[in-house]
Design a protein around this motif. Structure first.
Motif, PDB file in Angstrom:
ATOM      1  N   TRP A  70      19.604   6.420 -22.610  1.00 26.06           N
ATOM      2  CA  TRP A  70      19.012   7.552 -23.329  1.00 26.06           C
ATOM      3  C   TRP A  70      17.862   7.080 -24.209  1.00 26.06           C
ATOM      4  CZ3 TRP A  70      19.292   9.198 -28.619  1.00 26.06           C
ATOM      5  CH2 TRP A  70      18.931  10.538 -28.831  1.00 26.06           C
ATOM      6  N   ILE A  71      18.072   5.981 -24.920  1.00 25.78           N
ATOM      7  CA  ILE A  71      17.017   5.425 -25.786  1.00 25.78           C
ATOM      8  C   ILE A  71      15.837   4.963 -24.944  1.00 25.78           C
ATOM      9  CG2 ILE A  71      16.464   3.492 -27.316  1.00 25.78           C
ATOM     10  CD1 ILE A  71      19.332   3.786 -28.455  1.00 25.78           C
ATOM     11  N   ILE A  72      16.113   4.340 -23.817  1.00 26.92           N
ATOM     12  CA  ILE A  72      15.033   3.865 -22.952  1.00 26.92           C
ATOM     13  C   ILE A  72      14.254   5.043 -22.374  1.00 26.92           C
ATOM     14  CG2 ILE A  72      14.568   2.696 -20.751  1.00 26.92           C
ATOM     15  CD1 ILE A  72      16.530   0.552 -21.700  1.00 26.92           C
ATOM     16  N   ARG A  73      14.932   6.116 -22.024  1.00 31.96           N
ATOM     17  CA  ARG A  73      14.252   7.309 -21.514  1.00 31.96           C
ATOM     18  C   ARG A  73      13.323   7.884 -22.598  1.00 31.96           C
ATOM     19  NH1 ARG A  73      18.395  10.387 -19.912  1.00 31.96           N
ATOM     20  NH2 ARG A  73      18.371   9.406 -17.878  1.00 31.96           N
ATOM     21  N   ILE A  74      13.802   7.955 -23.825  1.00 29.23           N
ATOM     22  CA  ILE A  74      12.978   8.445 -24.931  1.00 29.23           C
ATOM     23  C   ILE A  74      11.772   7.536 -25.123  1.00 29.23           C
ATOM     24  CG2 ILE A  74      12.891   8.758 -27.450  1.00 29.23           C
ATOM     25  CD1 ILE A  74      15.803   9.705 -27.284  1.00 29.23           C
ATOM     26  N   THR A  75      11.988   6.233 -25.078  1.00 25.43           N
ATOM     27  CA  THR A  75      10.900   5.265 -25.242  1.00 25.43           C
ATOM     28  C   THR A  75       9.885   5.405 -24.120  1.00 25.43           C
ATOM     29  OG1 THR A  75      12.452   3.739 -26.307  1.00 25.43           O
ATOM     30  CG2 THR A  75      10.359   2.820 -25.534  1.00 25.43           C
ATOM     31  N   ARG A  76      10.368   5.494 -22.901  1.00 27.68           N
ATOM     32  CA  ARG A  76       9.476   5.648 -21.741  1.00 27.68           C
ATOM     33  C   ARG A  76       8.636   6.902 -21.871  1.00 27.68           C
ATOM     34  NH1 ARG A  76      10.078   8.580 -16.865  1.00 27.68           N
ATOM     35  NH2 ARG A  76       8.827   7.696 -15.192  1.00 27.68           N
ATOM     36  N   ASN A  77       9.275   8.014 -22.220  1.00 26.77           N
ATOM     37  CA  ASN A  77       8.532   9.268 -22.361  1.00 26.77           C
ATOM     38  C   ASN A  77       7.502   9.186 -23.489  1.00 26.77           C
ATOM     39  OD1 ASN A  77       9.997  10.345 -20.261  1.00 26.77           O
ATOM     40  ND2 ASN A  77      11.431  11.424 -21.574  1.00 26.77           N
ATOM     41  N   ALA A  78       7.870   8.549 -24.597  1.00 29.73           N
ATOM     42  CA  ALA A  78       6.923   8.389 -25.705  1.00 29.73           C
ATOM     43  C   ALA A  78       5.735   7.533 -25.276  1.00 29.73           C
ATOM     44  CB  ALA A  78       7.622   7.764 -26.916  1.00 29.73           C
ATOM     45  N   CYS A  79       5.999   6.498 -24.502  1.00 32.98           N
ATOM     46  CA  CYS A  79       4.914   5.621 -24.025  1.00 32.98           C
ATOM     47  C   CYS A  79       3.990   6.356 -23.060  1.00 32.98           C
ATOM     48  CB  CYS A  79       5.495   4.383 -23.353  1.00 32.98           C
ATOM     49  SG  CYS A  79       6.311   3.257 -24.495  1.00 32.98           S
ATOM     50  N   ILE A  80       4.577   7.112 -22.147  1.00 32.17           N
ATOM     51  CA  ILE A  80       3.766   7.865 -21.184  1.00 32.17           C
ATOM     52  C   ILE A  80       2.902   8.890 -21.916  1.00 32.17           C
ATOM     53  CG2 ILE A  80       3.894   9.561 -19.307  1.00 32.17           C
ATOM     54  CD1 ILE A  80       6.324   7.910 -18.271  1.00 32.17           C
ATOM     55  N   ASP A  81       3.477   9.577 -22.900  1.00 38.99           N
ATOM     56  CA  ASP A  81       2.694  10.528 -23.700  1.00 38.99           C
ATOM     57  C   ASP A  81       1.558   9.819 -24.431  1.00 38.99           C
ATOM     58  OD1 ASP A  81       4.388  12.535 -22.890  1.00 38.99           O
ATOM     59  OD2 ASP A  81       5.515  12.615 -24.779  1.00 38.99           O
ATOM     60  N   HIS A  82       1.859   8.661 -24.991  1.00 43.51           N
ATOM     61  CA  HIS A  82       0.847   7.887 -25.712  1.00 43.51           C
ATOM     62  C   HIS A  82      -0.293   7.474 -24.773  1.00 43.51           C
ATOM     63  CE1 HIS A  82      -0.934   4.884 -28.355  1.00 43.51           C
ATOM     64  NE2 HIS A  82      -0.883   4.051 -27.334  1.00 43.51           N
ATOM     65  N   LEU A  83       0.063   6.995 -23.587  1.00 45.83           N
ATOM     66  CA  LEU A  83      -0.960   6.562 -22.631  1.00 45.83           C
ATOM     67  C   LEU A  83      -1.814   7.745 -22.168  1.00 45.83           C
ATOM     68  CD1 LEU A  83       1.096   3.968 -20.576  1.00 45.83           C
ATOM     69  CD2 LEU A  83      -0.704   3.513 -22.260  1.00 45.83           C
ATOM     70  N   ARG A  84      -1.215   8.897 -22.004  1.00 42.27           N
ATOM     71  CA  ARG A  84      -1.994  10.087 -21.642  1.00 42.27           C
ATOM     72  C   ARG A  84      -2.983  10.449 -22.747  1.00 42.27           C
ATOM     73  NH1 ARG A  84       3.153  13.262 -19.454  1.00 42.27           N
ATOM     74  NH2 ARG A  84       3.146  12.463 -17.331  1.00 42.27           N
ATOM     75  N   ARG A  85      -2.509  10.405 -23.990  1.00 44.54           N
ATOM     76  CA  ARG A  85      -3.412  10.702 -25.115  1.00 44.54           C
ATOM     77  C   ARG A  85      -4.526   9.674 -25.198  1.00 44.54           C
ATOM     78  NH1 ARG A  85       1.502  11.797 -27.634  1.00 44.54           N
ATOM     79  NH2 ARG A  85       1.499   9.772 -28.674  1.00 44.54           N
ATOM     80  N   ARG A  86      -4.202   8.412 -24.951  1.00 39.67           N
ATOM     81  CA  ARG A  86      -5.197   7.345 -25.035  1.00 39.67           C
ATOM     82  C   ARG A  86      -6.255   7.508 -23.942  1.00 39.67           C
ATOM     83  NH1 ARG A  86      -3.334   1.177 -25.438  1.00 39.67           N
ATOM     84  NH2 ARG A  86      -3.029   1.406 -23.212  1.00 39.67           N
ATOM     85  N   LYS A  87      -5.832   7.939 -22.749  1.00 38.50           N
ATOM     86  CA  LYS A  87      -6.814   8.185 -21.683  1.00 38.50           C
ATOM     87  C   LYS A  87      -7.732   9.339 -22.046  1.00 38.50           C
ATOM     88  CE  LYS A  87      -4.416   6.407 -17.655  1.00 38.50           C
ATOM     89  NZ  LYS A  87      -3.734   6.744 -16.411  1.00 38.50           N
ATOM     90  N   ALA A  88      -7.170  10.355 -22.696  1.00 35.90           N
ATOM     91  CA  ALA A  88      -7.969  11.519 -23.086  1.00 35.90           C
ATOM     92  C   ALA A  88      -8.953  11.153 -24.195  1.00 35.90           C
ATOM     93  CB  ALA A  88      -7.064  12.646 -23.548  1.00 35.90           C
ATOM     94  N   ARG A  89      -8.565  10.218 -25.043  1.00 37.02           N
ATOM     95  CA  ARG A  89      -9.424   9.818 -26.159  1.00 37.02           C
ATOM     96  C   ARG A  89      -9.353   8.299 -26.276  1.00 37.02           C
ATOM     97  NH1 ARG A  89      -7.826  12.179 -31.787  1.00 37.02           N
ATOM     98  NH2 ARG A  89      -5.945  11.244 -30.991  1.00 37.02           N
TER      99      ARG A  89
END
Length: 189
Positions: A70-89
């Protein structure tokens, strides 16, 4: 203290138990975030964000057996969201401060420290060259130590797919490392 008891105390709001809970998982969360972002500062920020999310959702924390996935899933999702934001900006520059100035002390002599840093850099670069799914499977299985079933649940794919992808990912990583001049015997550790 055993983990189920610690988890029960965390759910009741015990601050010392929460601190022990964070200490138990913070290096795994940071390591996974670092592998996704390749930036220590981003990984530290994401680690903090993950634990804030967990704290805000203590009622949703699964039993002891399901807690790590569960913690790893939360971490993975947070990382994917972060990478998407970083690509956008994109950032102003791509040179992280912790790579410019490594002020950590080391018990190794300078030559050993340099060789270890070179090996780690080669492995990290080889991981970045893998396909997204293969990189995730290597990170979750080999680095985080999750079972095939846990990985399948996190990635939402069948266990058989994880098994075959795991073998392909390991072969692909071995080929990348071999091409870079780093044999698999040098990777261990």
């Amino acid at each position: 203290m055993d983990f189920p008891h610690l988890l029960a105390l965390v759910r009741r709001g015990d601050e010392l138990a929460w601190e022990a809970f964070v200490r138990q998982f913070q290096s795994r969360v940071f390591g996974l975030a670092y592998h996704y972002t390749a930036q220590a500062e981003d990984a530290r920020d994401l680690t903090q964000d993950v634990f804030v999310r967990i704290y805000q959702n203590l009622a949703l924390v699964p039993d002891a057996e399901g807690c790590l996935p569960w913690i790893i899933r939360i971490t993975r999702n947070a990382c994917i969201d972060h990478l998407r934001r970083r690509k956008a900006r994109p950032p102003l520059w791509d040179l992280p401060a912790d790579e410019m100035f490594d002020l950590r002390s080391s018990d190794q002599n300078p030559e050993e420290a340099h060789l270890e840093a070179v090996r780690k850099g080669m492995v990290h670069r080889a991981l970045q060259e893998l396909t997204d799914l293969n990189r995730e499977i290597i990170l979750l299985k080999e680095i985080q130590g999750l079972s095939l079933e846990e990985i399948a649940a996190i990635l939402e794919v069948p266990v058989g797919t994880v098994k075959s992808r795991s073998n392909r990912a390991r072969l692909e990583l071995a080929q990348k490392l071999s091409a870079a001049g780093l044999c698999s015997a040098d990777v261990g550790g």
